[in-house]
Motif scaffolding. Structure first.
Motif, PDB file in Angstrom:
ATOM      1  N   SER A 187      -1.370  10.331  -2.332  1.00 43.61           N
ATOM      2  CA  SER A 187      -2.169   9.133  -2.546  1.00 43.61           C
ATOM      3  C   SER A 187      -2.593   9.064  -4.001  1.00 43.61           C
ATOM      4  O   SER A 187      -2.602  10.070  -4.715  1.00 43.61           O
ATOM      5  CB  SER A 187      -3.406   9.133  -1.650  1.00 43.61           C
ATOM      6  N   ASN A 193       0.811  -1.221   0.000  1.00 43.90           N
ATOM      7  CA  ASN A 193       0.000   0.000   0.000  1.00 43.90           C
ATOM      8  C   ASN A 193       0.843   1.269   0.000  1.00 43.90           C
ATOM      9  O   ASN A 193       0.311   2.367  -0.127  1.00 43.90           O
ATOM     10  CB  ASN A 193      -0.913   0.021   1.227  1.00 43.90           C
ATOM     11  N   LEU A 194       2.151   1.099   0.211  1.00 42.89           N
ATOM     12  CA  LEU A 194       3.020   2.267   0.381  1.00 42.89           C
ATOM     13  C   LEU A 194       4.330   2.010  -0.335  1.00 42.89           C
ATOM     14  O   LEU A 194       4.983   0.985  -0.077  1.00 42.89           O
ATOM     15  CB  LEU A 194       3.262   2.468   1.882  1.00 42.89           C
ATOM     16  N   ASP A 202       5.822  -3.569  10.738  1.00 45.56           N
ATOM     17  CA  ASP A 202       4.360  -3.404  10.780  1.00 45.56           C
ATOM     18  C   ASP A 202       3.660  -4.503  11.570  1.00 45.56           C
ATOM     19  O   ASP A 202       2.441  -4.484  11.717  1.00 45.56           O
ATOM     20  CB  ASP A 202       3.794  -3.360   9.354  1.00 45.56           C
ATOM     21  N   SER A 208      -7.349   2.323  18.523  1.00 49.07           N
ATOM     22  CA  SER A 208      -6.633   3.495  18.013  1.00 49.07           C
ATOM     23  C   SER A 208      -6.865   4.697  18.920  1.00 49.07           C
ATOM     24  O   SER A 208      -7.344   4.559  20.040  1.00 49.07           O
ATOM     25  CB  SER A 208      -7.075   3.789  16.581  1.00 49.07           C
ATOM     26  N   HIS A 248      -6.477   1.071  11.121  1.00 48.62           N
ATOM     27  CA  HIS A 248      -6.465   1.886   9.906  1.00 48.62           C
ATOM     28  C   HIS A 248      -5.125   2.585   9.714  1.00 48.62           C
ATOM     29  O   HIS A 248      -4.280   2.599  10.615  1.00 48.62           O
ATOM     30  CB  HIS A 248      -7.602   2.921   9.937  1.00 48.62           C
ATOM     31  N   THR A 249      -4.983   3.133   8.544  1.00 46.85           N
ATOM     32  CA  THR A 249      -3.780   3.861   8.173  1.00 46.85           C
ATOM     33  C   THR A 249      -4.114   5.343   8.125  1.00 46.85           C
ATOM     34  O   THR A 249      -5.173   5.726   7.628  1.00 46.85           O
ATOM     35  CB  THR A 249      -3.348   3.432   6.754  1.00 46.85           C
ATOM     36  N   ARG A 250      -3.212   6.171   8.665  1.00 47.84           N
ATOM     37  CA  ARG A 250      -3.370   7.617   8.508  1.00 47.84           C
ATOM     38  C   ARG A 250      -2.124   8.129   7.803  1.00 47.84           C
ATOM     39  O   ARG A 250      -1.027   8.084   8.371  1.00 47.84           O
ATOM     40  CB  ARG A 250      -3.517   8.285   9.882  1.00 47.84           C
ATOM     41  N   ALA A 251      -2.286   8.537   6.558  1.00 45.26           N
ATOM     42  CA  ALA A 251      -1.171   9.112   5.804  1.00 45.26           C
ATOM     43  C   ALA A 251      -1.329  10.625   5.838  1.00 45.26           C
ATOM     44  O   ALA A 251      -2.335  11.166   5.373  1.00 45.26           O
ATOM     45  CB  ALA A 251      -1.176   8.595   4.367  1.00 45.26           C
ATOM     46  N   LEU A 281       0.186   3.525  11.295  1.00 50.11           N
ATOM     47  CA  LEU A 281      -0.621   2.304  11.190  1.00 50.11           C
ATOM     48  C   LEU A 281      -1.195   2.008  12.568  1.00 50.11           C
ATOM     49  O   LEU A 281      -0.465   1.554  13.454  1.00 50.11           O
ATOM     50  CB  LEU A 281       0.262   1.142  10.729  1.00 50.11           C
ATOM     51  N   TYR A 311       3.250   8.537   8.378  1.00 46.55           N
ATOM     52  CA  TYR A 311       2.369   7.406   8.042  1.00 46.55           C
ATOM     53  C   TYR A 311       2.163   6.586   9.300  1.00 46.55           C
ATOM     54  O   TYR A 311       3.107   6.022   9.851  1.00 46.55           O
ATOM     55  CB  TYR A 311       3.065   6.590   6.952  1.00 46.55           C
TER      56      TYR A 311
END
Ligand SMILES: [Ca+2]
Ligand SMILES: [Ca+2]
Length: 441
Positions: free
Chosen positions: A221, A169-170, A280, A327, A357-360, A322, A320
């Motif tokens: 993104s 994803n990255l 991760d 959370s 979730h992911t926060r970019a 994860l 980034y």
């Protein structure tokens, strides 16, 4: 009585017309089939229900299950949805009269992984009324067991479903990310050669796809849509950074964490190192007790934080994060040049719930991101009673580009100025100092 007779005729006519139909499972009680077996209940294999199954007597070979399709049918495909107790060796035969049998399939010494247990066999097209499964060796000690035994006349494969997914994803700007494409036909069977895949990348200019490899052109993104003709895959989002993850330490002893909320010596995962180990799979549990009591708002309101020293100045282009399911409901990310004056670059406040979730954070969301040496994550409220848990926290940056070192004053003539690792260093009597006059070890 007359009515009943007419109904029977109509019904027979309908079934005859049905006999050549493609992509219809003939081996269903609903389509006029029935079955017998040497043991177990064979009707559970033809009930169109993948929650029920035929299971033969345990520990006994051979076993036979015979399906009567109710009338001669023309077919070319057999699909068996196996339970874990599949057959290592089995054969399938067909017959028009339940007396003379013709072998159509023999399978020997097979080993099926769980994801392979919907097994499709294409056979020479044949017309028969009876079809017989004959198991000769079981894979396990139990019996032979399948959820469904399906018999089709497979029509021409038509692309019906397209799936597209990225390897990761990255990725870094300029690095390829392979996209896997899976084509499925009208029966959900994998197929190939349905046509060339076309891609749309949004926003335009984010990157390009060549030979099913996505290469990002800039930080941020991208939403990638894949299609063959008018069959579209569900779009997916990928992120791109530039530079390296400069928050990551090489090991626990060399962690870049220089300060953090209280560490529970009994809870190793409470150490923020696990948030910046560039792994991760490892989790930082940002809560002294791992969990925060009964989960009411007061119990969830506490500080969980850490500071990393990047070791030099960087222009940061992406943070980034994860998060694990547990959370943060309220947090901010702060930058500093000197670990004294801080600016908040990003603030989150929302109802995160139980949501891995992911926060970019990049672009306009990333403020004051030039000349950053210290980075701080600070949660003030956990989303759940299970604490604040983070798989990883990555800071991507490029060494600060100092273009004009002549503008930096050196108070004494015997000082020299050099650029090392992206930051300006002043050397005096062989000792290095940063631009704030602090000695560099
Ligand atoms: Ca079933
Ligand atoms: Ca980690």
């Amino acid at each position: 009585m007359k009515h009943l007779f007419i109904s029977f005729i109509l019904c027979s006519l309908t079934l005859s017309a049905f006999a050549q139909e493609t992509d219809v499972n003939f081996a269903l009680t609903a389509n006029g089939a029935t079955a017998i077996a040497t043991s177990g209940n064979p009707l559970l294999a033809i009930d169109d229900n993948t929650g029920t199954r035929w299971e033969s007597e345990h520990g006994v070979d051979p076993q036979t299950l015979t399906i009567d399709l109710g009338q001669p049918r023309t077919f070319n495909t057999i699909q068996i949805v196996w339970e874990g107790a599949y057959a290592k060796d089995f054969a399938v035969s067909t017959s028009l009269d339940n007396a003379t049998w013709t072998p159509v399939l023999t399978v020997e010494d097979q080993y099926l992984l769980p994801e392979e247990r919907t097994q499709t066999h294409f056979i020479d097209q044949t017309t028969a009324r009876y079809i017989q499964f004959h198991g000769t060796e079981r894979a396990l000690d139990y019996g032979y067991s399948f959820y469904e035994f399906r018999v089709y006349l497979t029509g021409t494969s038509t692309l019906t479903t397209l799936e597209a997914k990225p390897a990761v994803n990255l990725t870094k700007v300029g690095e390829g990310n392979t996209i896997t494409i899976i084509q499925k036909d009208q029966n959900g069977l994998p197929m190939e050669g349905a046509g060339e895949v076309t891609y749309t990348v949004l926003p335009a200019g984010a990157g390009t796809v060549t030979n099913n490899i996505y290469t990002p052109a800039k930080v941020g993104s991208a939403l990638i849509k894949a299609a063959i003709g008018d069959v579209e895959a569900t779009p997916f989002e990928v992120f791109a950074y530039d530079g390296e993850n400069v928050a990551a330490g090489s090991d626990k002893e060399n962690s870049k964490v220089i300060a953090q909320s209280d560490i529970n010596p009994e809870l190793d995962a409470n150490n923020a190192y696990y948030a910046v180990d560039n792994n991760d799979a490892t989790i930082w549990q940002g809560c002294y007790n791992g969990e925060a009591g009964d989960g009411d708002e007061a119990a969830r309101t506490y500080d969980a934080w850490f500071t990393v020293d990047l070791g030099a100045y960087y222009d940061v282009n992406m943070v980034y994060i994860l998060f694990e399911g547990a959370s943060s409901q309220m947090y901010h990310v702060d930058f500093s040049e000197d670990n004294a004056a801080w600016t908040t670059t990003y603030t989150y406040e929302g109802n995160a719930g139980i949501n891995a979730h992911t926060r970019a954070i990049y672009g306009d969301d990333l403020k004051n991101a030039s000349k950053v040496r210290y980075v701080r994550f600070w949660s003030t409220k956990a989303a759940t009673q299970w604490g604040v848990k983070m798989f990883d926290f990555k800071v991507f940056g490029l060494p600060l580009q100092v273009t004009d070192i002549s503008s930096v004053a050196t108070p004494e003539n015997h000082m020299t100025k050099v650029i090392e690792n992206g930051q300006l260093i002043i050397i005096h009597n062989g000792v290095k100092y940063d631009v704030n006059g602090r000695m560099i070890k």
